[in-house]
Write a protein that holds these residues in place. Structure first.
Motif, PDB file in Angstrom:
ATOM      1  N   LYS A 172       3.870  10.232  -1.584  1.00 36.37           N
ATOM      2  CA  LYS A 172       3.966  11.666  -1.892  1.00 36.37           C
ATOM      3  C   LYS A 172       4.656  12.417  -0.750  1.00 36.37           C
ATOM      4  O   LYS A 172       4.625  13.638  -0.692  1.00 36.37           O
ATOM      5  N   ASN A 173       5.298  11.663   0.147  1.00 38.85           N
ATOM      6  CA  ASN A 173       5.825  12.217   1.391  1.00 38.85           C
ATOM      7  C   ASN A 173       7.168  12.907   1.174  1.00 38.85           C
ATOM      8  O   ASN A 173       8.233  12.372   1.428  1.00 38.85           O
ATOM      9  N   THR A 174       7.078  14.136   0.688  1.00 33.88           N
ATOM     10  CA  THR A 174       8.264  14.967   0.502  1.00 33.88           C
ATOM     11  C   THR A 174       7.886  16.431   0.636  1.00 33.88           C
ATOM     12  O   THR A 174       6.827  16.849   0.139  1.00 33.88           O
ATOM     13  N   PRO A 175       8.734  17.239   1.277  1.00 40.34           N
ATOM     14  CA  PRO A 175       8.465  18.673   1.348  1.00 40.34           C
ATOM     15  C   PRO A 175       8.769  19.402   0.050  1.00 40.34           C
ATOM     16  O   PRO A 175       8.565  20.609  -0.044  1.00 40.34           O
ATOM     17  N   PHE A 176       9.277  18.687  -0.975  1.00 37.43           N
ATOM     18  CA  PHE A 176       9.618  19.333  -2.240  1.00 37.43           C
ATOM     19  C   PHE A 176       8.428  19.439  -3.196  1.00 37.43           C
ATOM     20  O   PHE A 176       8.591  19.926  -4.318  1.00 37.43           O
ATOM     21  N   VAL A 177       7.257  18.988  -2.773  1.00 33.83           N
ATOM     22  CA  VAL A 177       6.064  19.150  -3.607  1.00 33.83           C
ATOM     23  C   VAL A 177       5.812  20.633  -3.866  1.00 33.83           C
ATOM     24  O   VAL A 177       5.926  21.467  -2.966  1.00 33.83           O
ATOM     25  N   ALA A 180       4.315   9.712  13.395  1.00 28.08           N
ATOM     26  CA  ALA A 180       4.459   9.403  11.969  1.00 28.08           C
ATOM     27  C   ALA A 180       5.647   8.482  11.729  1.00 28.08           C
ATOM     28  O   ALA A 180       6.564   8.377  12.539  1.00 28.08           O
ATOM     29  N   CYS A 181       5.636   7.833  10.570  1.00 30.39           N
ATOM     30  CA  CYS A 181       6.772   7.011  10.148  1.00 30.39           C
ATOM     31  C   CYS A 181       7.940   7.893   9.724  1.00 30.39           C
ATOM     32  O   CYS A 181       7.748   9.004   9.228  1.00 30.39           O
ATOM     33  N   LYS A 236      -0.146   8.645   2.806  1.00 26.03           N
ATOM     34  CA  LYS A 236      -0.446   9.983   3.335  1.00 26.03           C
ATOM     35  C   LYS A 236      -0.924   9.882   4.780  1.00 26.03           C
ATOM     36  O   LYS A 236      -0.548  10.701   5.627  1.00 26.03           O
ATOM     37  N   GLU A 237      -1.736   8.884   5.072  1.00 21.81           N
ATOM     38  CA  GLU A 237      -2.261   8.734   6.431  1.00 21.81           C
ATOM     39  C   GLU A 237      -1.140   8.552   7.446  1.00 21.81           C
ATOM     40  O   GLU A 237      -1.205   9.066   8.561  1.00 21.81           O
ATOM     41  N   GLU A 238      -0.070   7.851   7.056  1.00 16.96           N
ATOM     42  CA  GLU A 238       1.037   7.592   7.984  1.00 16.96           C
ATOM     43  C   GLU A 238       1.882   8.832   8.252  1.00 16.96           C
ATOM     44  O   GLU A 238       2.709   8.816   9.166  1.00 16.96           O
ATOM     45  N   TYR A 248       0.834  -1.203   0.000  1.00 17.30           N
ATOM     46  CA  TYR A 248       0.000   0.000   0.000  1.00 17.30           C
ATOM     47  C   TYR A 248       0.874   1.261   0.000  1.00 17.30           C
ATOM     48  O   TYR A 248       0.434   2.330  -0.419  1.00 17.30           O
ATOM     49  N   LYS A 249       2.130   1.135   0.441  1.00 18.26           N
ATOM     50  CA  LYS A 249       3.058   2.267   0.414  1.00 18.26           C
ATOM     51  C   LYS A 249       3.732   2.406  -0.953  1.00 18.26           C
ATOM     52  O   LYS A 249       3.934   3.509  -1.465  1.00 18.26           O
TER      53      LYS A 249
END
Length: 427
Positions: free
Chosen positions: A397-402, A319-320, A309-311, A68-69
């Motif tokens: 999508k876990n990045t601050p560079f979005v 958070a992970c 996103k939920e994690e 799922y990740k």
């Protein structure tokens, strides 16, 4: 079909030259001024650069067990989107591939599902956190690229010493996640003023450097190829510099986020900035940059670590750990460092393609030579772009560079002569 990449700036012998590249039978058939023929599909890449496909020795594809990740297919799509054609996948999956059947199954699954070349790590110890060694020679014979418990440091010196002695006989690298759990103190970000200001528990820099010092002493004794993953502190850089001066067989990597971000950029409880090792200080960042420039640090590896996103929605405490990197690495580093004359473009290509392929002995990767398999990346350095969440091919999508303005967009990625990624509109 033959494909002619026409009018590009092609990486050759640590420089960029104006040239065409002909792909035929999945290989590079010619580099130079090439006259088009009716047998060729011609792609005009005027103003764009052509590099060897990028090589990443540190990715997490969560497959099997946490698909799922991410899974092998989505992770490989993300790699190609970032210009990577060869990656090395970590063994922290569920179940951990402790045995020969499990690792063979993973390697075959990688082959079937991936659109890029995947080399697979085996664990150093069973289930990553035990002290029981695995059959390293059998794993080498099965085709693994090295051994790593990434996500967990090897806690006991005796276990590490025994693992090093046996892995040295295989000639493969031992890629260590350097972390002394007894010095972590349940921390979630770098220990210091900012952690105190945000009311968050801190991870000491010594959590990394203390275990690294132990490992380098053991590596000197055993002669193993010791590879330090995601180096993040100034003390670690200095330890590795000293070890290299004394002839220790050590290589190391730095992750893009440790070059680009520092802990003082964390202004709120935003878990997109939570990663392990954590973002460090400006002094650490400066030491990492210096380490690349003077050769202490050998390569850049993303530590691509996707989560749902939920994690990542529950703050630093819950958070992970982890940040994605495949789709942002080249562009963010080019924008920050090459455009500002800190690195040269050829240095960046060297750290992201040539050196990792060479030092890890990854067959056919990291070069642009006639008769080699056509693993090629084409980048547009001239036009700014933004990556929003809908642009990502990774599940994570876990990045601050979005939504950051970047240069160095991937236009085309070829893997063994076939298009693995193509920017919309390229004809």
């Amino acid at each position: 079909m033959q494909i002619l990449l026409q009018n590009g700036h092609v990486y050759q012998n640590e420089a960029f030259v104006n040239a065409d590249v002909l792909i035929k039978d999945n290989k590079i058939a010619a580099i130079g001024k090439i006259k088009p023929s009716s047998e060729m599909k011609v792609i005009d890449i005027t103003g764009k650069i052509v590099t060897p496909g990028l090589v990443d020795v540190h990715v997490h594809y969560r497959d099997p067990g946490q698909t799922y990740k991410e899974n092998v297919h989505s992770g490989s799509l993300a790699a190609a989107h970032g210009g990577f054609t060869t990656v090395c996948a970590m063994a922290n999956v569920e179940p951990v591939p402790n045995g020969l059947n499990e690792i063979k199954s993973m390697i075959e699954h990688n082959r079937k599902e991936s659109i890029v070349h995947i080399f697979q790590y085996a664990p150093i110890t069973e289930d990553l956190t035990s002290d029981k060694l695995i059959d390293y020679q059998a794993m080498k014979n099965a085709g693994v690229c090295g051994f790593s418990n990434d996500g967990h440091g090897v806690q006991k010196g005796g276990t590490m010493f025994q693992a090093m002695k046996h892995i040295q006989k295989t000639g493969l690298p031992l890629a260590e996640h350097i972390e002394d759990d007894s010095l972590k103190f349940d921390g979630v970000m770098n220990a210091g003023e900012n952690a105190e200001k945000l009311g968050l528990s801190g991870i000491l820099s010594e959590c990394e450097s203390a275990q690294l010092a132990r490992d380098l002493v053991l590596a000197a004794r055993t002669k193993v190829h010791y590879h330090a993953c995601h180096v993040s502190t100034k003390e670690s850089v200095e330890l590795i510099r000293l070890a290299k001066q004394h002839g220790v067989n050590v290589t190391c990597e730095v992750a893009p986020h440790h070059l680009l971000l520092t802990d003082d950029m964390i202004t709120k409880d935003d878990a997109y900035f939570k990663m392990n090792p954590p973002l460090r200080t400006k002094e650490d960042q400066a030491a990492l940059i210096e380490g690349l420039l003077d050769g202490t640090i050998d390569m850049i590896a993303t530590d691509h670590a996707p989560h749902s996103k939920e994690e990542k929605q529950h703050g630093f405490k819950n958070a992970c750990f982890g940040i994605t990197g495949s789709e942002t690495a080249f562009a963010s580093l080019y924008t920050k460092f090459v455009k500002n004359n800190v690195f040269t473009l050829t240095q960046l290509v060297n750290w992201m393609a040539i050196k990792p392929a060479s030092l890890f002995n990854l067959k056919d990767a990291g070069m642009l030579r006639i008769s080699d398999q056509a693993d090629i990346a084409v980048f547009d350095l001239n036009h700014p772009f933004e990556l929003n969440e809908n642009d990502f091919l990774s599940k994570g999508k876990n990045t601050p560079f979005v939504n950051t303005k970047l240069f160095g967009k991937t236009v085309l990625t070829f893997v063994s002569g076939k298009i693995a990624y193509s920017e919309e509109g390229v004809k």
